[in-house]
Design a protein around this motif. Structure first.
Motif, mmCIF file in Angstrom:
data_model
loop_
_atom_site.group_PDB
_atom_site.id
_atom_site.type_symbol
_atom_site.label_atom_id
_atom_site.label_comp_id
_atom_site.label_asym_id
_atom_site.label_seq_id
_atom_site.Cartn_x
_atom_site.Cartn_y
_atom_site.Cartn_z
ATOM 1 N N ASN A 179 0.834 -1.202 0.000
ATOM 2 C CA ASN A 179 0.000 0.000 0.000
ATOM 3 C C ASN A 179 0.868 1.251 0.000
ATOM 4 O O ASN A 179 2.085 1.181 0.151
ATOM 5 C CB ASN A 179 -0.993 -0.006 1.166
ATOM 6 C CG ASN A 179 -0.322 0.147 2.519
ATOM 7 O OD1 ASN A 179 0.757 0.728 2.646
ATOM 8 N ND2 ASN A 179 -0.965 -0.365 3.555
ATOM 9 N N ILE A 180 0.247 2.390 -0.131
ATOM 10 C CA ILE A 180 0.988 3.636 -0.313
ATOM 11 C C ILE A 180 1.833 3.988 0.913
ATOM 12 O O ILE A 180 2.940 4.514 0.789
ATOM 13 C CB ILE A 180 0.037 4.779 -0.686
ATOM 14 C CG1 ILE A 180 0.827 6.035 -1.078
ATOM 15 C CG2 ILE A 180 -0.946 5.078 0.439
ATOM 16 C CD1 ILE A 180 -0.025 7.121 -1.679
ATOM 17 N N GLU A 183 3.285 1.908 3.024
ATOM 18 C CA GLU A 183 4.470 1.052 3.027
ATOM 19 C C GLU A 183 5.486 1.529 2.003
ATOM 20 O O GLU A 183 6.698 1.510 2.225
ATOM 21 C CB GLU A 183 4.060 -0.392 2.737
ATOM 22 C CG GLU A 183 3.232 -1.022 3.845
ATOM 23 C CD GLU A 183 2.640 -2.363 3.427
ATOM 24 O OE1 GLU A 183 2.589 -2.632 2.198
ATOM 25 O OE2 GLU A 183 2.222 -3.136 4.305
ATOM 26 N N LYS A 186 3.678 0.613 -10.170
ATOM 27 C CA LYS A 186 2.434 0.848 -9.447
ATOM 28 C C LYS A 186 2.130 2.340 -9.437
ATOM 29 O O LYS A 186 2.977 3.166 -9.081
ATOM 30 C CB LYS A 186 2.561 0.332 -8.012
ATOM 31 C CG LYS A 186 1.432 0.746 -7.076
ATOM 32 C CD LYS A 186 0.120 0.080 -7.436
ATOM 33 C CE LYS A 186 -0.956 0.427 -6.409
ATOM 34 N NZ LYS A 186 -2.268 -0.147 -6.766
ATOM 35 N N TYR A 219 -0.531 4.929 -7.734
ATOM 36 C CA TYR A 219 -1.551 5.035 -6.702
ATOM 37 C C TYR A 219 -2.593 6.096 -7.085
ATOM 38 O O TYR A 219 -2.297 7.060 -7.783
ATOM 39 C CB TYR A 219 -0.906 5.411 -5.367
ATOM 40 C CG TYR A 219 0.039 4.352 -4.838
ATOM 41 C CD1 TYR A 219 -0.451 3.221 -4.181
ATOM 42 C CD2 TYR A 219 1.417 4.477 -4.996
ATOM 43 C CE1 TYR A 219 0.414 2.246 -3.700
ATOM 44 C CE2 TYR A 219 2.289 3.505 -4.516
ATOM 45 C CZ TYR A 219 1.784 2.395 -3.876
ATOM 46 O OH TYR A 219 2.633 1.428 -3.407
ATOM 47 N N ASP A 278 -6.572 4.564 -3.187
ATOM 48 C CA ASP A 278 -5.460 4.178 -2.317
ATOM 49 C C ASP A 278 -5.303 5.115 -1.127
ATOM 50 O O ASP A 278 -4.761 4.714 -0.090
ATOM 51 C CB ASP A 278 -4.156 4.154 -3.125
ATOM 52 C CG ASP A 278 -4.194 3.101 -4.213
ATOM 53 O OD1 ASP A 278 -4.257 1.908 -3.877
ATOM 54 O OD2 ASP A 278 -4.184 3.482 -5.401
ATOM 55 N N THR A 290 -8.847 3.243 5.075
ATOM 56 C CA THR A 290 -8.175 3.854 3.932
ATOM 57 C C THR A 290 -7.257 4.965 4.426
ATOM 58 O O THR A 290 -7.674 5.785 5.243
ATOM 59 C CB THR A 290 -9.205 4.463 2.962
ATOM 60 O OG1 THR A 290 -10.185 3.490 2.629
ATOM 61 C CG2 THR A 290 -8.524 4.986 1.705
#
Length: 421
Positions: free
Chosen positions: A2-3, A5, A104, A106, A142, A168
């Protein structure tokens, strides 16, 4: 991953402005506001998103900054449909353009402030922010990005609600002027401190309001190592009126240089706001690839805590009214409020300026400045009054004390004050 991390070990480059980019491309031919284009001209929205992803952006914001009932002059159902369409377009662009290099991209659900003159109550604004954020959560963004806000108070119950609803990530980004204050009178330092201590906010940042030079000067005065990722998105520069339109001049070279310095201060997310376009982001990515923009160790510079006790007292508005009576616009008498602020004993005027901006928001009529009270040296009352007036627009009244000056010195001060208005 995820963003949050991702932000632990690398710098994330976001997109640039959507609104000014859209107007630049379709402003003359098109008759549709950027947010309305999500449903009326989706191909335009998709194209701009794609250009930002091609430029190298690892984070793009949905075209929903002004997607609210007031700005779109629409009902709630239409606004929510608009938001859903915007998220779909951003996802389509991210998936389609990022798939070739397995990068990736986001998606940030972008929420801007509802206009202050919209006539909505605080509860109505809070309710609408909750609906917008909830719709974005359901669409699988995200991160939810509350952008260009002048205060956090209105968002505190919103982020609490959203976090309880679904985990979120949430970012709150503030807009301040070149002196470091928002339209609501809060200093950048106070806003950063307030959000850093809120467990429901995952990221904090500053965007819009100023160009890259003033943004850099502002950040140098702050300790942005607040325990949370920080985003910095300055404007390309300052707009000029050209043929009745606000136009940002091309400032890529200066912008990129300052963004490089901003990254070195420890920013975790960098990108652009008003006036920037995909070419700006491309140039940032070129610097990233060559190593000129790298995630540097966070630098601790001046660390001055705002006087929270003074701030809280004035925010409560518990000011006792007193002084001469006057008449307001409807002919009724009211009493003027005068508040005294003592100039500092050294060159640090941060607390005084914080207090002055709070007084402005509390609708104080005049601020007075004593002249070295108790016979102790302080900053000159006239010069201090002039600085506060220049930065806040408040009416000011410096005192002149005859105790420590002879007639020549007093006349000189009065003449100097007259020369400065």
């Amino acid at each position: 991953m995820n963003i949050l991390e991702s932000l632990k070990d690398k710098l994330l480059v976001a997109d640039g402005a959507f609104g000014t980019c859209y107007v630049g491309m379709y402003g003359e031919q098109g008759t549709v506001a950027p947010e309305l284009a999500n449903m009326r001209h989706p191909e335009r929205v998709l194209e701009i998103h794609k250009e930002y992803v091609k430029a190298g952006a690892g984070l793009i914001r949905t075209n929903t900054f002004a997607a609210n009932t007031a700005s779109l002059d629409a009902d709630t159902d239409y606004v929510i449909s608009n938001v859903r369409a915007a998220v779909k377009l951003a996802k389509q662009a991210a998936d389609g353009e990022a798939g070739t290099d397995h990068k990736k991209v986001y998606i940030a659900g972008d929420i801007g402030p509802i206009p202050a003159d919209a006539g909505l109550t605080l509860n109505e604004r809070v309710s609408q922010y909750k609906l917008l954020g909830g719709a974005m959560q359901d669409m699988g963004v995200d991160i939810i990005w509350f952008e260009t806000f002048p205060e956090f108070n209105v968002l505190e119950p919103v982020v609490k609600h959203l976090k309880a609803r679904k985990d979120t990530p949430v970012m709150v980004s503030f807009c301040v002027n070149q002196f470091g204050y928002s339209n609501c009178g809060f200093s950048a330092r106070a806003l950063l401190s307030q959000v850093a201590g809120n467990q429901d906010v995952d990221c904090v940042g500053f965007n819009c309001g100023v160009g890259p030079y003033h943004m850099l000067q502002l950040l140098k005065k702050l300790d942005i190592d607040c325990g949370k990722p920080v985003s910095v998105m300055p404007n390309a520069g300052y707009p000029k009126f050209t043929q009745s339109r606000l136009v940002f001049n091309d400032n890529k070279e200066g912008f990129i240089d300052k963004i490089q310095d901003i990254a070195a201060l420890g920013a975790d997310i960098i990108g652009g706001c008003c006036g920037t376009n995909p070419e700006y982001i491309h140039q940032i990515m070129e610097r990233v690839k060559t190593g000129d923009i790298a995630k540097a160790a966070k630098v601790h510079v001046e660390k001055v805590q705002a006087d929270s006790a003074v701030k809280d007292n004035f925010l409560k508005g518990r000011l006792e009214r007193g002084g001469a009576a006057t008449k307001n616009a409807d002919g009724h008498k009211h009493k003027l409020i005068a508040v005294e602020l003592a100039p500092p004993v050294d060159v640090n005027d941060q607390k005084l300026l914080d207090a002055a901006h709070i007084l402005k928001q509390s609708h104080v009529d005049v601020v007075t400045f004593p002249d070295s009270p108790s016979g102790r040296t302080r900053a000159d009352s006239i010069l201090m009054a002039e600085k506060v007036h220049k930065e806040t627009g408040l009416r000011v009244m410096p005192h002149l004390c005859c105790r420590d000056k002879n007639a020549i010195a007093i006349r000189g001060s009065v003449l100097g004050a007259q020369l400065n208005g």
